[in-house]
Design a protein around this motif. Sequence first.
Motif, PDB file in Angstrom:
ATOM      1  N   GLY A 158      47.097  44.263  42.337  1.00  0.00           N
ATOM      2  CA  GLY A 158      46.549  43.698  40.725  1.00  0.00           C
ATOM      3  C   GLY A 158      45.947  42.627  40.983  1.00  0.00           C
ATOM      4  O   GLY A 158      46.151  41.179  41.806  1.00  0.00           O
ATOM      5  N   GLY A 159      46.034  42.428  39.655  1.00  0.00           N
ATOM      6  CA  GLY A 159      44.915  41.132  38.767  1.00  0.00           C
ATOM      7  C   GLY A 159      46.191  40.208  38.655  1.00  0.00           C
ATOM      8  O   GLY A 159      46.474  39.281  38.829  1.00  0.00           O
ATOM      9  N   TYR A 181      47.077  37.692  41.231  1.00  0.00           N
ATOM     10  CA  TYR A 181      47.184  35.981  40.962  1.00  0.00           C
ATOM     11  C   TYR A 181      47.538  34.893  40.704  1.00  0.00           C
ATOM     12  O   TYR A 181      47.838  33.555  41.634  1.00  0.00           O
ATOM     13  CB  TYR A 181      45.962  35.921  41.349  1.00  0.00           C
ATOM     14  N   ASP A 202      52.408  41.893  30.501  1.00  0.00           N
ATOM     15  CA  ASP A 202      52.215  43.402  30.788  1.00  0.00           C
ATOM     16  C   ASP A 202      53.508  43.929  31.371  1.00  0.00           C
ATOM     17  O   ASP A 202      54.458  44.971  31.187  1.00  0.00           O
ATOM     18  CB  ASP A 202      50.168  44.196  30.618  1.00  0.00           C
ATOM     19  N   LYS A 203      53.916  43.493  32.488  1.00  0.00           N
ATOM     20  CA  LYS A 203      54.540  43.602  33.399  1.00  0.00           C
ATOM     21  C   LYS A 203      55.537  43.393  33.424  1.00  0.00           C
ATOM     22  O   LYS A 203      56.723  42.886  34.391  1.00  0.00           O
ATOM     23  CB  LYS A 203      53.898  43.828  34.802  1.00  0.00           C
ATOM     24  N   GLU A 258      38.243  50.858  39.213  1.00  0.00           N
ATOM     25  CA  GLU A 258      37.240  52.104  38.732  1.00  0.00           C
ATOM     26  C   GLU A 258      35.995  51.761  39.670  1.00  0.00           C
ATOM     27  O   GLU A 258      34.610  52.153  39.354  1.00  0.00           O
ATOM     28  CB  GLU A 258      36.990  51.368  37.240  1.00  0.00           C
ATOM     29  N   GLY A 264      47.906  46.210  38.175  1.00  0.00           N
ATOM     30  CA  GLY A 264      47.172  46.216  36.690  1.00  0.00           C
ATOM     31  C   GLY A 264      46.923  44.813  36.993  1.00  0.00           C
ATOM     32  O   GLY A 264      46.477  43.993  37.361  1.00  0.00           O
ATOM     33  N   ALA A 265      46.380  44.673  35.608  1.00  0.00           N
ATOM     34  CA  ALA A 265      45.410  43.334  35.071  1.00  0.00           C
ATOM     35  C   ALA A 265      46.414  42.251  35.274  1.00  0.00           C
ATOM     36  O   ALA A 265      46.283  40.845  35.315  1.00  0.00           O
ATOM     37  CB  ALA A 265      44.808  43.326  33.804  1.00  0.00           C
ATOM     38  N   LEU A 285      42.126  36.706  38.373  1.00  0.00           N
ATOM     39  CA  LEU A 285      42.495  36.413  36.631  1.00  0.00           C
ATOM     40  C   LEU A 285      43.847  35.925  37.315  1.00  0.00           C
ATOM     41  O   LEU A 285      44.032  35.338  38.148  1.00  0.00           O
ATOM     42  CB  LEU A 285      43.012  38.296  36.949  1.00  0.00           C
ATOM     43  N   GLY A 322      39.119  37.251  43.785  1.00  0.00           N
ATOM     44  CA  GLY A 322      39.845  38.360  44.298  1.00  0.00           C
ATOM     45  C   GLY A 322      39.848  40.048  43.080  1.00  0.00           C
ATOM     46  O   GLY A 322      40.351  40.036  42.150  1.00  0.00           O
ATOM     47  N   ASP A 325      46.766  53.787  33.985  1.00  0.00           N
ATOM     48  CA  ASP A 325      45.995  53.903  34.589  1.00  0.00           C
ATOM     49  C   ASP A 325      46.302  53.949  35.804  1.00  0.00           C
ATOM     50  O   ASP A 325      45.244  54.518  36.757  1.00  0.00           O
ATOM     51  CB  ASP A 325      44.952  52.319  34.785  1.00  0.00           C
ATOM     52  N   GLY A 350      43.613  46.904  42.446  1.00  0.00           N
ATOM     53  CA  GLY A 350      43.076  46.749  42.749  1.00  0.00           C
ATOM     54  C   GLY A 350      41.771  47.052  41.795  1.00  0.00           C
ATOM     55  O   GLY A 350      42.182  47.969  41.161  1.00  0.00           O
ATOM     56  N   VAL A 351      40.732  46.517  41.306  1.00  0.00           N
ATOM     57  CA  VAL A 351      39.662  47.149  40.439  1.00  0.00           C
ATOM     58  C   VAL A 351      38.738  48.679  40.819  1.00  0.00           C
ATOM     59  O   VAL A 351      37.919  48.679  40.910  1.00  0.00           O
ATOM     60  CB  VAL A 351      38.614  46.205  39.863  1.00  0.00           C
TER      61      VAL A 351
HETATM   62  P1  AMP Z   1      46.682  47.772  33.411  1.00  0.00           P
HETATM   63  O1  AMP Z   1      45.602  48.646  32.185  1.00  0.00           O
HETATM   64  O2  AMP Z   1      48.053  46.646  32.927  1.00  0.00           O
HETATM   65  O3  AMP Z   1      47.924  48.621  34.096  1.00  0.00           O
HETATM   66  O4  AMP Z   1      45.569  47.358  34.064  1.00  0.00           O
HETATM   67  C1  AMP Z   1      44.443  48.146  34.622  1.00  0.00           C
HETATM   68  C2  AMP Z   1      43.247  47.917  35.190  1.00  0.00           C
HETATM   69  O5  AMP Z   1      43.653  46.423  35.909  1.00  0.00           O
HETATM   70  C3  AMP Z   1      42.695  48.183  35.720  1.00  0.00           C
HETATM   71  O6  AMP Z   1      40.824  48.819  34.511  1.00  0.00           O
HETATM   72  C4  AMP Z   1      42.182  47.587  36.665  1.00  0.00           C
HETATM   73  O7  AMP Z   1      40.553  47.334  37.239  1.00  0.00           O
HETATM   74  C5  AMP Z   1      42.132  46.121  36.382  1.00  0.00           C
HETATM   75  N1  AMP Z   1      42.364  45.267  37.624  1.00  0.00           N
HETATM   76  C6  AMP Z   1      43.659  46.148  39.097  1.00  0.00           C
HETATM   77  N2  AMP Z   1      42.941  44.470  40.161  1.00  0.00           N
HETATM   78  C7  AMP Z   1      42.580  43.630  39.397  1.00  0.00           C
HETATM   79  C8  AMP Z   1      41.893  42.542  39.907  1.00  0.00           C
HETATM   80  N3  AMP Z   1      42.521  41.854  40.840  1.00  0.00           N
HETATM   81  N4  AMP Z   1      40.886  41.643  39.115  1.00  0.00           N
HETATM   82  C9  AMP Z   1      40.851  42.445  37.985  1.00  0.00           C
HETATM   83  N5  AMP Z   1      41.077  43.589  37.179  1.00  0.00           N
HETATM   84  C10 AMP Z   1      41.821  44.029  38.215  1.00  0.00           C
END
Ligand code: AMP
Length: 399
Positions: free
Chosen positions: A225-226, A229, A206-207, A329, A201-202, A243, A298, A357, A326-327
């Motif tokens: 995920g984001g 980083y 949140d985690k 979507e 996730g982003a 991110l 990333g 998500d 990852g992203v």
């Molecule tokens: P969350 O709501 O915190 O679970 O985040 C979910 C979102 O994190 C999704 O919309 C993903 O596109 C985004 N996400 C995952 N990996 C990345 C990344 N490497 N950079 C930016 N956004 C990300």
Amino acid sequence: MGTLNKKTIRDLDIKGKKILLRCDFNVPMDEEGNITDDTRIRAAIPTIEYILDNGGSVILMSHLGRPKGEPNPKYSLKLVVKRIEQLIGKGIKFADDNLVISDATKNLAKELKQGEILLLQNMRFRKEEEENDENFSKELASLGDIYVNDAFGTSHRAHTSTVGVAAFLPSAMGFLIEKELKIMGETLETPERPFIVILGGAKVSDKIGIIENLIDKVDAIIIGGGMAYTFLKSKGYEIGQSLLEEDKINLAAGLLEKAEEKDLEFLLPIDVVVAKEFAPNSEHRTVDTDSIPKTMMGMDIGEKTVELFVGKIKNAKTIIWNGPVGVFEMPVFAKGTEEIARAMANSKAVTIVGGGDSAAAVEKFGFTDKMVHVSTGGGASLELLEGRVLPGVEALENR
Ligand code: AMP
């Protein structure tokens, strides 16, 4: 987890009673108001059927979207009436009431007969709903004889229809909440080992609560995920335009240190897919984590990381996953998330996917039926993983 001391619908005598049933019909819809995923409606059916089979009548309540305390036809629960009728196999009444509980609705509730179902309008058409207002709670309670909460996806919110109303009626949880609490509770208390958690996730922020709660319980924490980083940055890596939560770098470093002290595996990506821009058609390539170009960001985990993470999944007996790696979507950056989902689907372990998500990703790749449990609540399952008690459960009567 606080489930055992709370009443469930089985503990109540519902014959001849009107059951005010809070469900979560907050389903995703397209621009024309067509339901694109009815999982949450399906999840409410067993409790509705149980009430009807046991001689009660049902007054359904839910919210839909964020109408911000005002009536708005875009968020009318009229949009879910047909689907409920299809799934339950009979007609239902709908109180199309901008005030949610006007005299006309009170009359509909009063006249409701055994075996009938009445759906109220979107609770969030009234600002008192999110304020958990006492008078509105009383008014709502006056419609029925018993309150049952089965809206797992909203049970982390202290609103009128999830908390306030419970003070004025006998109350219990429905089968969906019971199931969600049971599986998460048992898994966290007595997991088969190795027990791993995969977080993505982003945002790190949140985690944090989950990591702090699980760091003493799991055998490995895997991060993608984001949020990865900020951890990589805390270890001194160049992360380019990825991110970053600057104010969480120290905290990330502290968590890594704590994991090391405990001899707990804490895995971060070893290679990542980097892109020039945050866009589906952006130029991209895979690089090792120590070679992220300053101008790129990333967007997904790389193949070597997938192999590393999948190896851990294969050896685990219990796996909890919350947050895409990852992203996902954007199809070119969805591979990592798809491979994690596939590995979990192929595993014989107890596989649990937190809502939101990650549940959407698992559904998108067609693996939902292959998991032991996919939660119907994003925020609510996050709070369970943080070890918190959900307000919508806490408010219910003890056994
Ligand atoms: P969350 O709501 O915190 O679970 O985040 C979910 C979102 O994190 C999704 O919309 C993903 O596109 C985004 N996400 C995952 N990996 C990345 C990344 N490497 N950079 C930016 N956004 C990300």
